[in-house]
Design a protein around this motif. Structure first.
Motif, PDB file in Angstrom:
ATOM      1  N   THR A 134       0.843  -1.199   0.000  1.00  0.00           N
ATOM      2  CA  THR A 134       0.000   0.000   0.000  1.00  0.00           C
ATOM      3  C   THR A 134       0.881   1.253   0.000  1.00  0.00           C
ATOM      4  N   PRO A 135       0.342   2.381  -0.454  1.00  0.00           N
ATOM      5  CA  PRO A 135       1.121   3.632  -0.355  1.00  0.00           C
ATOM      6  C   PRO A 135       1.550   3.922   1.084  1.00  0.00           C
ATOM      7  N   GLU A 136       0.700   3.589   2.018  1.00  0.00           N
ATOM      8  CA  GLU A 136       1.055   3.829   3.428  1.00  0.00           C
ATOM      9  C   GLU A 136       2.247   2.956   3.842  1.00  0.00           C
ATOM     10  N   PHE A 137       2.306   1.736   3.337  1.00  0.00           N
ATOM     11  CA  PHE A 137       3.461   0.896   3.652  1.00  0.00           C
ATOM     12  C   PHE A 137       4.732   1.508   3.068  1.00  0.00           C
ATOM     13  N   VAL A 138       4.623   2.003   1.857  1.00  0.00           N
ATOM     14  CA  VAL A 138       5.781   2.660   1.238  1.00  0.00           C
ATOM     15  C   VAL A 138       6.237   3.835   2.116  1.00  0.00           C
ATOM     16  N   ARG A 139       5.278   4.641   2.505  1.00  0.00           N
ATOM     17  CA  ARG A 139       5.598   5.806   3.349  1.00  0.00           C
ATOM     18  C   ARG A 139       6.308   5.371   4.633  1.00  0.00           C
ATOM     19  N   SER A 140       5.773   4.338   5.260  1.00  0.00           N
ATOM     20  CA  SER A 140       6.342   3.949   6.553  1.00  0.00           C
ATOM     21  C   SER A 140       7.758   3.403   6.393  1.00  0.00           C
TER      22      SER A 140
END
Lengths: 632, 632
Positions: free
Chosen positions: A181-187
């Motif tokens: 997910t984009p959030e996983f990328v961000r984290s």
């Protein structure tokens, strides 16, 4: 502009067109439907009985027949809008190009200048600029959304359980999720465990991510040499390398026309471009390392930041105090950057200016979001020197510098060796993770033996696959010409394919949830004698097809499914069907390893009769074909 | 003799002559000074400052200019005397050659028969015949003395401590001693942990040993096909394969002239020859597996025992009860022998005759000391099928059969896959060691991904290096043509070199006490710009030299040491000397990683002055040369 140019020189010609039986498709992420994230769809033959296979696509618009390629104009600069719309940057008059930027080339030897000059952007103080800064602030950038879609290989959701169960790897602490997910990328970026090398001035970029919880990436080195190649050849080498799967490209040019070569490459590059700025700085002082100064080096960094270079190799870990540790090595210092800095340190008996000015370097790179690739100037150049004190002392310093760069908001990866025997690879990988806080590792090979000049793509492909499995995020290719000469176009392809093999083998072993889909699709094609599908699903359809054509009788290889040699094309499937039917006759088809005496006599008798009906020639012909296509 | 022959066919022509800058030398073991154990000595350039390097030599008399090669007469049959002098054998009138032995070839299509017929030997009841039987009785054979000397790579004693300290590998339970004695060889054979494949009728053999406490070995497959090759080509392929380092050769010929081809190969082979007898048995019943019988198979075994085949692949582990386990595989049964036997079992709904007659097979093979290579007929043909229940069920049966064969006095090794992702390789290796009582493992690759047809020497070279490290004793090569077509001479060489890399990388990682000597010699040559030494110390001097010549300006590459490009040839050594001198100025040259501020100011100042005197151009020129010979 004060750039010498020779307008009579030709515009580079590059390879275009799709790979065999492939078309460019685009994913539109839910989080940003305006983004067009490219994938390559491998189109299977009619009657394959399964869907086409989407695969990761590094090749950029060059493989899209709907795009008109104009190398003279460069690729579309779509990403500039992404940068502008999030603000915090200014467009300004860039640094003046100087004659020494191109090695003071004379006009007759000058390459043709690139057609356009784009004013550079730079970050404003007090604003977030880098992907790391945005990630830490909880902001998901378009780059993050883009790479998330890319990493999912066309999947719109997690795989079904049956497929996900394939992912039974050993990850050694990596944690590739079932769906990115984009959030996983961000984290992951916020944590420093991944980077998106993406200079705000590289507007032609199709963003990609480097980190051990993502697909393993590969880099191809190119670069001109005064003697043997030209701007034209280098642009084509870049296009050629990404056609076969290079995720990033390093321009290691030296000598004349160095600025102009890089400009042509960057304006036509959909992948991140890395450089080693000390190479150009050295050219600016006529090749004398002793004359290098911080000011000259800084000026070179600004020049390249403005051009849009996405990551810099900086050998800031070659400290004065480590140089004597190489004294008893078999191969001393083999990194060019490392020996330049070692020489400077010894000649001035001073600490390296890259180390003493590291804060300033960070401040500068942050303004353009150029990622660090902290160089391993003391990497081992032989099996004998692997994992020695010099190498590890430098690695510890790289860990220290990683934390400084992170504090400054910069993205960081760490370069690694080199030459390492198999039993020392995991030790090296684990130490890097520990010392550098899990910042992505980016290694050259490593070569697992020194005894095969001419085959170092293979000696190093072994080490690359292993270190990728153990957690290395990007593998820098080695070509067959390593140690012997400059790679040509064929060597570039061989290097890239070898490293795609290593990276994919690593993804499989780590248990990447989607990696095995391609292996399985190819294996099914192989088992069902769908020859063209087998070729097209492979990393190099052209070579596979030509090897096949080379050996088979001419009449036969014109028949798509080998029917003329094997009888009914489905005969090998019949063997499997036969076994499947047989299995179904057993009282308990799930039991294993038990004697069947007395338990399935009727079933066996029925199968025997059925088998005789089936016609044995089917079997035999299938066997003959298989045999004729297997190594004898 | 009832053998169709065509005397107008040519005698095979083979490649002879030494490798570049190499000469054949012979070790004379103390235990049997009459033995002449061949080694290849790589002769270094004048002024190398170190001794020539002896390396293992599989190439036989073909690389010895003092020997006149006559393929028509075959190699000298020296080993017959060794067998006769220890007794327990009889010479007898062998089995009559039958037309079907050569696929009932017509005279016009028949190959020229080999020039001579040698009456076979066989063991007498109540006498020791096999190496295993002698070893268990505490008797050291000449074969054991021979291989001990061979394994020591020219060393007459254990290495000095400093060199032995190089051997810092991870052996995973293997225990390669610092020096190989004949007694150690005997004990390993007695334990079943190593074999010397050596049919008493293969008198041309230069014995070699296969076991995980010895150098890792490689096998090359050759074999004619009705369509694409001839006896001539196959004999040359054998000679070509051993020239580049194949330790054993398997003749997988099918179709016509199969007996004659094998005879030519054996009479000219200094390495062990393996076969898969079911292939010939199948030809004898016109390719119909259902018609196979124990009697036909046994007759074929006798035929090949008498010819001198050193090891037989026998797929006795493909039991009726395991066949249904392949029902849900992606690629079913991919072994030719495996599918022949599976078909036979299903068609007759009976247990495999190889399994039910295993005792008789042992009794027969013991009489000639033919080693078992227990075949993996249910090996996985794809990543998806790796380490599945079918594969492991068969492996458990192979363990059971190993113990039976040992009880009968036969030498045994075990064949393994195939296609296995990296994270499953060690599991496979460990299970083999456990199930088969440490009998040597002999694997095909394994291929670590399915997605690169055309490059399967590389996909499998990765797996081969790893499984060799983990304990596999012999690696069966895979060529670039795997899955696509028949390998030609170039493919054979590429496969052999790739597997020599894998085997050597494994030896290094295991901590073989002498393996790193060659890496170090080559690295020193590389660092000192001794280009010809670098080429000659490599696995393929011809390719290394041609790659080098391809890229360098013509004037320059005629100068042996690159002086014309780099100035004084010793300049790169000067860099190292500079660092060494510098290190010597430190108060404590052994300390590491400490700041030097204030501790060696005088030393640094002296070095700085010295450096300036030395002339900086030396440095720079060396760097330029290095750069020009490094991948850009």
């Amino acid at each position: 502009m004060n750039i010498r140019s020779n307008p009579e020189k030709t515009v580079p010609a590059v390879t275009t067109g799709p790979l065999p039986s492939s078309r460019k498709i685009f994913a539109s992420p839910d989080a940003a439907p305006d983004l067009r994230v490219p994938l390559r769809e491998i189109i299977l033959s009619e009657g394959a009985g399964e869907p086409n296979l989407p695969v990761y696509d590094t090749s950029g618009p060059y493989t899209d027949p709907s795009v008109t390629i104009d190398v003279n104009a460069g690729l579309p600069r779509n990403r500039k809008q992404w940068v502008l719309e999030r603000g915090g940057v200014e467009e300004y008059e860039g640094r003046q190009i100087k004659p020494e930027d191109n090695g003071s080339v004379s006009t007759d030897k000058a390459a043709r200048a690139f057609s356009a000059y784009h004013k550079p952007l730079r970050g404003l103080d007090g604003h977030k600029i880098t992907q790391l800064e945005f990630a830490r602030a909880g902001i998901i950038t378009k780059e993050m959304i883009y790479v998330a879609a890319r990493e999912n290989l066309g999947r719109k959701q997690q795989l079904e359980r049956a497929e996900a169960a394939l992912a039974d790897g050993e990850s050694f602490g990596a944690a590739v999720p079932a769906f990115i997910t984009p959030e996983f990328v961000r984290s992951e970026i916020a944590r420093g465990r991944a980077i998106i090398p993406s200079n705000i001035n590289h507007s032609e970029l199709e963003p990609m991510i480097i980190g051990r919880n993502f697909l393993t990436k590969i880099n191809a080195n190119i670069g001109n040499s005064a003697v043997t190649s030209s701007v034209e050849e280098e642009v084509e080498k870049m296009v050629w390398a990404i056609r076969w799967g290079a995720d990033t490209v390093m321009d290691l040019s030296t000598g004349r026309n160095i600025h102009t070569t890089r400009e042509w490459i960057l304006r036509n590059a959909p992948v991140p471009i890395g450089t080693v700025p000390i190479y150009q700085a050295l050219e600016k002082c006529n090749g004398d390392p002793v004359k290098l100064t911080w000011e000259l080096y800084k000026d070179t960094l600004i020049e390249q930041c403005e051009q849009g270079v996405d990551y810099f190799t900086i050998h800031a870990g070659v400290r004065l105090q480590y140089i004597h540790l190489t004294a008893n090595r078999v191969t001393g210092i083999v990194s060019r950057g490392g020996s330049i800095m070692a020489k400077w340190c010894l000649a001035h008996h001073k600490e390296s200016f890259l180390y003493t000015h590291f804060d300033e370097i960070c401040d500068l790179m942050r303004k353009y979001d150029v990622s660090f690739s902290l160089g391993d100037g003391l990497r081992p150049g032989s099996i004998a020197d692997a994992n020695d004190r010099a190498q590890f002392a430098e690695l510890e310093t790289l860990g220290e510098l990683t934390k400084i760069a992170w504090d400054k908001g910069c993205q960081v990866m760490i370069e690694g060796p080199g030459h390492v025997p198999m039993h020392k690879i995991k030790i090296n990988m684990d130490k890097q993770l520990k010392e550098c806080g899990e910042a992505p590792f980016y290694t050259l090979g490593p070569l697992t033996t020194d005894i095969a000049p001419g085959y170092d793509h293979i000696t190093s492909g072994i080490g690359a696959a292993m270190i990728g499995w153990f957690g290395c995020a990007m593998l820098c290719y080695v070509t067959p010409k390593e140690h012997l000469g400059l790679p040509d176009r064929n060597d570039v392809k061989t290097g890239v394919i070898t490293y795609k093999i290593a990276a994919h083998a690593a993804d499989l072993a780590k248990g990447h949830p989607a990696a095995q889909l391609r292996d399985d699709a190819l294996s099914r094609a192989r088992f069902e004698f769908r020859w063209t599908d087998q070729f097209n699903l492979g990393l190099d359809p052209d070579t596979a097809k030509s090897f096949h054509d080379e050996t088979l009788p001419k009449e036969a290889h014109k028949v798509a499914h080998f029917c003329s040699m094997c009888g009914p094309k489905f005969c090998s499937m019949k063997i499997t069907q036969d076994v499947r039917d047989y299995a179904a006759t057993l009282n308990d088809p799930n039991r294993v390893g038990m004697s069947m005496a007395g338990t399935a006599e009727d079933g066996m008798a029925r199968m025997s009769a059925k088998f005789k009906e089936m016609g044995e020639s089917l079997y035999l012909d299938a066997e003959k074909v298989k045999e004729s296509n297997r190594v004898l």
